[in-house]
Design an enzyme around this catalytic site. Sequence first.
Site, short mmCIF file in Angstrom:
data_model
loop_
_atom_site.label_atom_id
_atom_site.label_comp_id
_atom_site.label_asym_id
_atom_site.label_seq_id
_atom_site.Cartn_x
_atom_site.Cartn_y
_atom_site.Cartn_z
N ASN A 1 32.82 33.45 37.11
CA ASN A 1 33.39 34.18 38.24
C ASN A 1 34.70 34.88 37.92
O ASN A 1 35.34 35.44 38.81
CB ASN A 1 33.53 33.27 39.46
CG ASN A 1 34.50 32.14 39.26
OD1 ASN A 1 34.90 31.87 38.13
ND2 ASN A 1 34.87 31.46 40.32
N CYS A 2 35.11 34.89 36.67
CA CYS A 2 36.32 35.59 36.22
C CYS A 2 36.04 37.09 36.15
O CYS A 2 35.07 37.52 35.53
CB CYS A 2 36.74 35.06 34.85
SG CYS A 2 38.06 36.01 34.07
#
Length: 115
Positions: A9-10
């Site tokens: 999710n970066c």
Amino acid sequence: MVTVYGIKNCDTVKKALTWLAANGIEAKLHDYRVDGIDAAYLAEVEALFGWQELVNKRSTTWRNLDQATKDGLNQQAALALLLAQPTLIKRPIVLGAAKPLIGFNDKQYTNVFNG
């Protein structure tokens, strides 16, 4: 095939994966939270980039550390901290390309992958 190390999710990892896919480069994600890391991996990337480069000082995890921990950082302390808290590792790290990469920079990726 290259391996992209980071967290799914970066935003920066997402940019790197999108760039690789758009340029026809097969990549697999090694998610620190799901797949974990070990001391051997940290030793490998520390040899490539240096421990100072591995510490993501822009991360929420870094901002939440106490000042004494930040001030007392050296190679040994940093590697122990990164092993305990992999979200502190600057990401993504891309291995398996002609040159190892850390972070995402469009120009750098173009130079490494498209020569």
